[in-house]
Design a protein around this motif. Sequence first.
Motif, short mmCIF file in Angstrom:
data_model
loop_
_atom_site.label_atom_id
_atom_site.label_comp_id
_atom_site.label_asym_id
_atom_site.label_seq_id
_atom_site.Cartn_x
_atom_site.Cartn_y
_atom_site.Cartn_z
N PHE A 29 0.82 -1.21 0.00
CA PHE A 29 0.00 0.00 0.00
C PHE A 29 0.85 1.26 0.00
CE2 PHE A 29 0.76 1.23 4.36
CZ PHE A 29 1.02 0.04 5.01
N ARG A 30 2.13 1.11 0.36
CA ARG A 30 3.04 2.26 0.37
C ARG A 30 3.53 2.62 -1.03
NH1 ARG A 30 7.21 1.38 5.45
NH2 ARG A 30 5.66 1.57 7.12
N ILE A 31 3.40 1.72 -1.97
CA ILE A 31 4.01 1.91 -3.28
C ILE A 31 3.21 2.92 -4.11
CG2 ILE A 31 4.70 0.80 -5.43
CD1 ILE A 31 5.02 -1.79 -3.86
N ARG A 32 3.92 3.87 -4.68
CA ARG A 32 3.33 4.83 -5.61
C ARG A 32 3.84 4.60 -7.03
NH1 ARG A 32 0.60 4.83 -2.12
NH2 ARG A 32 0.00 6.46 -0.64
N ALA A 33 4.99 4.02 -7.18
CA ALA A 33 5.55 3.77 -8.51
C ALA A 33 6.53 2.61 -8.45
CB ALA A 33 6.26 5.02 -9.03
N MET A 34 6.69 1.97 -9.60
CA MET A 34 7.67 0.90 -9.76
C MET A 34 8.61 1.29 -10.88
SD MET A 34 6.70 -1.65 -7.68
CE MET A 34 7.40 -3.14 -8.39
N THR A 52 3.43 4.03 -12.80
CA THR A 52 2.69 4.32 -11.57
C THR A 52 2.07 3.02 -11.04
OG1 THR A 52 0.79 4.91 -12.96
CG2 THR A 52 2.16 6.71 -12.14
N TRP A 53 1.80 3.00 -9.75
CA TRP A 53 1.24 1.78 -9.15
C TRP A 53 -0.12 1.46 -9.77
CZ3 TRP A 53 2.98 -2.33 -7.31
CH2 TRP A 53 2.27 -3.14 -6.43
N SER A 54 -0.83 2.48 -10.19
CA SER A 54 -2.11 2.26 -10.86
C SER A 54 -1.94 1.78 -12.29
CB SER A 54 -2.94 3.55 -10.86
OG SER A 54 -2.26 4.56 -11.59
N GLY A 55 -0.76 1.95 -12.84
CA GLY A 55 -0.48 1.48 -14.19
C GLY A 55 -0.89 2.44 -15.29
N ASP A 56 -1.28 3.66 -14.94
CA ASP A 56 -1.81 4.55 -15.97
C ASP A 56 -0.75 5.43 -16.63
OD1 ASP A 56 -3.15 7.25 -13.87
OD2 ASP A 56 -1.40 5.95 -13.64
N ILE A 57 0.42 5.53 -16.05
CA ILE A 57 1.48 6.36 -16.62
C ILE A 57 2.77 5.56 -16.65
CG2 ILE A 57 2.81 8.50 -16.42
CD1 ILE A 57 0.49 9.67 -14.81
N THR A 58 3.46 5.63 -17.78
CA THR A 58 4.76 4.97 -17.90
C THR A 58 5.80 5.95 -18.46
OG1 THR A 58 4.11 4.14 -20.07
CG2 THR A 58 3.89 2.64 -18.22
N TYR A 59 7.03 5.78 -18.03
CA TYR A 59 8.18 6.50 -18.57
C TYR A 59 9.15 5.47 -19.11
CZ TYR A 59 7.03 10.80 -15.89
OH TYR A 59 6.45 11.93 -15.37
N CYS A 96 14.56 -4.40 -10.23
CA CYS A 96 13.22 -3.88 -10.00
C CYS A 96 13.26 -3.00 -8.75
CB CYS A 96 12.26 -5.06 -9.80
SG CYS A 96 10.57 -4.60 -9.39
N ALA A 97 12.50 -1.91 -8.78
CA ALA A 97 12.48 -0.98 -7.65
C ALA A 97 11.06 -0.51 -7.38
CB ALA A 97 13.39 0.20 -7.92
N ALA A 98 10.78 -0.19 -6.13
CA ALA A 98 9.48 0.35 -5.74
C ALA A 98 9.71 1.57 -4.87
CB ALA A 98 8.67 -0.70 -4.99
N GLY A 99 8.84 2.56 -5.04
CA GLY A 99 9.00 3.78 -4.26
C GLY A 99 7.69 4.37 -3.80
N ASP A 100 7.78 5.18 -2.76
CA ASP A 100 6.59 5.84 -2.22
C ASP A 100 6.56 7.33 -2.54
OD1 ASP A 100 7.87 5.88 1.22
OD2 ASP A 100 8.55 6.88 -0.60
N LYS A 101 7.40 7.76 -3.48
CA LYS A 101 7.51 9.18 -3.79
C LYS A 101 6.91 9.54 -5.14
CE LYS A 101 11.82 9.47 -1.17
NZ LYS A 101 11.83 8.03 -0.83
N GLU A 108 17.45 7.33 -6.49
CA GLU A 108 17.18 7.92 -5.18
C GLU A 108 15.70 8.05 -4.88
OE1 GLU A 108 21.11 8.60 -6.52
OE2 GLU A 108 19.24 9.23 -7.48
N GLN A 109 14.87 7.96 -5.92
CA GLN A 109 13.43 8.11 -5.72
C GLN A 109 12.74 6.81 -5.35
OE1 GLN A 109 13.32 10.45 -9.61
NE2 GLN A 109 11.62 11.39 -8.51
N TYR A 110 13.53 5.73 -5.24
CA TYR A 110 12.96 4.42 -4.94
C TYR A 110 13.51 3.89 -3.62
CZ TYR A 110 11.16 4.73 -9.63
OH TYR A 110 10.48 5.16 -10.73
N ASN A 111 12.62 3.32 -2.82
CA ASN A 111 12.98 2.89 -1.48
C ASN A 111 13.37 1.41 -1.40
OD1 ASN A 111 10.36 4.71 -1.52
ND2 ASN A 111 11.49 5.30 0.30
N TYR A 112 12.79 0.62 -2.28
CA TYR A 112 12.93 -0.84 -2.17
C TYR A 112 13.48 -1.39 -3.48
CZ TYR A 112 9.61 0.35 1.49
OH TYR A 112 8.99 0.94 2.56
#
Length: 123
Positions: A29-34, A52-59, A96-101, A108-112
């Motif tokens: 639930f903390r994840i905002r982006a992968m 994005t965690w919702s899957g609606d935006i990709t870079y 693979c990385a996950a972040g809450d930012k 640096e924007q990813y925590n895990y």
Amino acid sequence: QVQLVESGGGLVQAGGSLRLSCAASGRTFRIRAMGWFRQAPGKEREFVAAITWSGDITYYADSVKGRFTFSRDNAKNTVYLQMNSLKPEDTAVYYCAAGDKGLGRTPEQYNYWGQGTQVTVSS
């Protein structure tokens, strides 16, 4: 905490395809982006793609745009990186990385982080 487990790396010839998977568990639930990053020997870790965690935006990094596709399966808390038209310069350990930012292109924007999976593309 969030745990990430990657799979799907391997050896492939140039022009071939691979699909990487990354399963997230724990406090998702903390994840905002992968994100996916890669690191080749002697080089810095570089951005590949983010979603994005919702899957609606990709870079995507310019070097993979049009060849790689980042997607996610909400029900499985799993993200996928479909890699087509692989080139020898794609050879690296992929993380693979996950972040809450929120969505980002820097480590640096990813925590895990996952443990990494080797992708080798032969010429």
